[in-house]
Design an enzyme around this catalytic site. Sequence first.
Site, PDB file in Angstrom:
ATOM      1  N   HIS A  36      -4.252 -11.028   8.577  1.00  0.00           N
ATOM      2  CA  HIS A  36      -4.971 -10.471   9.733  1.00  0.00           C
ATOM      3  C   HIS A  36      -5.973 -11.499  10.255  1.00  0.00           C
ATOM      4  CE1 HIS A  36      -3.173  -6.638   9.059  1.00  0.00           C
ATOM      5  NE2 HIS A  36      -3.746  -6.479   7.886  1.00  0.00           N
TER       6      HIS A  36
ATOM      7  N   LYS B  74       0.817  -1.227   0.000  1.00  0.00           N
ATOM      8  CA  LYS B  74       0.000   0.000   0.000  1.00  0.00           C
ATOM      9  C   LYS B  74       0.848   1.274   0.000  1.00  0.00           C
ATOM     10  CE  LYS B  74      -2.412  -0.754   3.805  1.00  0.00           C
ATOM     11  NZ  LYS B  74      -2.201  -2.174   4.121  1.00  0.00           N
TER      12      LYS B  74
ATOM     13  N   ASN C 244      -3.531   5.732   6.101  1.00  0.00           N
ATOM     14  CA  ASN C 244      -2.936   4.747   6.993  1.00  0.00           C
ATOM     15  C   ASN C 244      -1.536   5.086   7.500  1.00  0.00           C
ATOM     16  OD1 ASN C 244      -3.287   2.256   8.292  1.00  0.00           O
ATOM     17  ND2 ASN C 244      -2.052   1.239   6.750  1.00  0.00           N
TER      18      ASN C 244
END
Length: 202
Positions: free
Chosen positions: A82, A13, A36
């Site tokens: 995750h 990202k 983020n």
Amino acid sequence: GRPVIGVTGSNGKSTVTKLDEELLEASGVDVLTGGNSGRPALDLLSEQEPACYLLELSSFQLETTSSLVAEVAVILNISPDHMDRYSDLTAYAAAKTRIAESASTLILNRDDPILASFATMTNAPNVVTFGLNSPSSAGDLGLVQQNSADWLFRGEEALLPAADLKIEGRHNIANALAAFAIADAIAREKTADMVGALRTFV
């Protein structure tokens, strides 16, 4: 409001967001970047309005964001990183794919099995894919072998040899293709400027 570009994915990202910021600036697009890893998205709203917002978004942020309308939504990859937080990969993918719900252009990694199947199910008006193989349609980004060298292509158009990128590794070729696809959705006619920015990004 100005168009929002939302970038999410398990890996890459930050690289794609930084790279895309440079491609857009090279194309003359005034862009404010945050999310983020950078400045909080709400901080950006206090500044003078840019031509577009570029936001790096985690799946956690996406879970709580029902109001985000991203003009261009990008999902780079979905990996089981995750899984402590999600019941299974499908739940994780669902969090990531929320970014796609209202997007007019959805950019997906066709090398990712979950995203490749999502590409066939989404009702986004414009779906663009990128991957480390030949583009299957005119707007898609990919890698084509030409004179025994790998070249980055958009559709049937050669952009630059992969060897010209200063960032190394196949994952970074994919990142470059993703960033190009994003900038292409915003500044379609600035191909030469964007290719120039790809060549110089470190």
